[in-house]
Design a protein around this motif. Sequence first.
Motif, short mmCIF file in Angstrom:
data_model
loop_
_atom_site.label_atom_id
_atom_site.label_comp_id
_atom_site.label_asym_id
_atom_site.label_seq_id
_atom_site.Cartn_x
_atom_site.Cartn_y
_atom_site.Cartn_z
N ASP A 318 -44.21 -35.81 38.15
CA ASP A 318 -43.04 -36.68 38.26
C ASP A 318 -41.80 -36.12 37.57
O ASP A 318 -40.78 -36.78 37.48
N GLN A 319 -41.90 -34.87 37.05
CA GLN A 319 -40.81 -34.14 36.42
C GLN A 319 -40.31 -34.77 35.11
O GLN A 319 -39.26 -34.39 34.59
N THR A 320 -41.06 -35.73 34.55
CA THR A 320 -40.66 -36.32 33.27
C THR A 320 -40.61 -35.24 32.18
O THR A 320 -41.54 -34.45 32.04
N LEU A 321 -39.52 -35.23 31.42
CA LEU A 321 -39.44 -34.33 30.27
C LEU A 321 -40.31 -34.91 29.16
O LEU A 321 -40.07 -36.02 28.68
N LEU A 322 -41.32 -34.16 28.75
CA LEU A 322 -42.31 -34.69 27.81
C LEU A 322 -41.93 -34.46 26.35
O LEU A 322 -42.03 -35.36 25.53
N LYS A 323 -41.51 -33.24 26.04
CA LYS A 323 -41.20 -32.93 24.65
C LYS A 323 -40.49 -31.58 24.60
O LYS A 323 -40.36 -30.88 25.60
N TYR A 324 -40.02 -31.21 23.41
CA TYR A 324 -39.58 -29.85 23.17
C TYR A 324 -40.05 -29.40 21.80
O TYR A 324 -40.34 -30.22 20.92
N GLU A 325 -40.16 -28.11 21.63
CA GLU A 325 -40.49 -27.48 20.35
C GLU A 325 -39.29 -26.64 19.95
O GLU A 325 -38.86 -25.77 20.69
N GLN A 326 -38.76 -26.91 18.76
CA GLN A 326 -37.59 -26.18 18.27
C GLN A 326 -38.03 -25.09 17.31
O GLN A 326 -38.73 -25.35 16.33
N TYR A 327 -37.62 -23.84 17.60
CA TYR A 327 -37.98 -22.70 16.76
C TYR A 327 -36.75 -22.18 16.03
O TYR A 327 -35.62 -22.26 16.53
N TYR A 328 -36.99 -21.64 14.84
CA TYR A 328 -35.87 -21.15 14.03
C TYR A 328 -36.36 -20.09 13.05
O TYR A 328 -37.56 -19.80 12.96
#
Length: 422
Positions: A318-328
């Motif tokens: 359904d193309q729902t954006l589930l999460k993101y992981e931020q790297y630094y």
Amino acid sequence: MKFLLLILLFCFLVPTFCLTGKFWQFTDQHYDWIYKYKSEPHSGECRKGEGDAGFYGDYNCDIPWLTVASAIEEMSIIEPNVDFVINSGDTWPHATGSAEEKLQTIANVTNLIRKYFPNTPVFYSPGNHDFEPKHDCAPGANTWLAQMAQAISPILNTEQKKTYLQGGYYSQVIGGIRVVIMNTVLYYRSNKYTSSASGDLSNQYAWITSQIDEAYENDEKVLFVGHVPPGHAERFGFNNFHDQYTDPFMKVFEEHPHKEIILASLYGHLHSDSFRLTENAGPLLLSPSLTPWKNYHSSLGVPNNLGMGRLFSYDKQDQTLLKYEQYYADLQTCNENLKLKWQLEYDSSQEPFYMEDLSLISYEKLYIKMKNDEKMFSDYLNFNILKYKADSCDSDCRTRQFCAIKFLHTDDYDICKIIQDY
């Protein structure tokens, strides 16, 4: 044949793996090709003299090639199997250089992404520093857009190049998601070409509307990408657009009859990790910069650590954006150890935010939590500058932060700041 059967068997046993898509976003590299190690930081440049400019960058300057290259390579190591990669602009540094060097810098970074992601669609949204002169993007077809189109030509097909030449925008459908690249530098507060203009510059409003219409007809979802976000800078309080463009721009999304198919809008530019709420047209997500440069023009300028990139996960059904992981990377530690160490800063689905997904409703819930939970707000401020040593946030600071998140329209924001009702 055996390999295909193994993949099918794995998907049967672990279905979430095969039903989850991923893509990278990184932004504001501001690569300085003349960066000099142990030079003297001066007016945002580390190019000459003797001083303490670090090996991988300096909080008062932009970054050398090795830092840019390391970030892109690390992205390909952490997750090489993505559906697309987004560069949301400002490849060029805050320092000076020729038009030819600017175009070559844009081409070099674009080609480097293609090197590490050779079979992956790459998107590029132009930043204000990517224009010549910087900040100044004239409406309609012009020579600089044509030159930029040539610099990024390996990632543009014939149809995309046609609309890019008209105004710096284009789109592509990938796995049910229509990725729509916008040119928001047209409306930027420092763009001299458009400071006294009005109306639908480069016919971009009409084109955005057509993209939502087409996506609705084809049962797609829409992901917008720009460089300069609408609304106000949460640290400084100024409007990112010329005043006459903010409301008309937002109405293109918020008054569209099919705005529910908008997943989100992704931006950079402010060198900060933040978000904005809209009137049922998806959240605006601001990704932090790769460069650590501090805006030395203001006492409110704050350095940040190196924002390597943001890895998004979405549901392929359904193309729902589930999460993101931020790297630094912690720049000071990396410079001291002469070793660039990229690491996960946080996962939006885990501590401290525990977001169910990246929908507008989830961000509205997060906003309420931040208002009522000082620890949550403190965590947000910490991430806002990628764990740099943050100053305390007084009442004015708090007001700027919350008003910027909740009120994109100019009058609403101004009222919020006056009565501090957010």
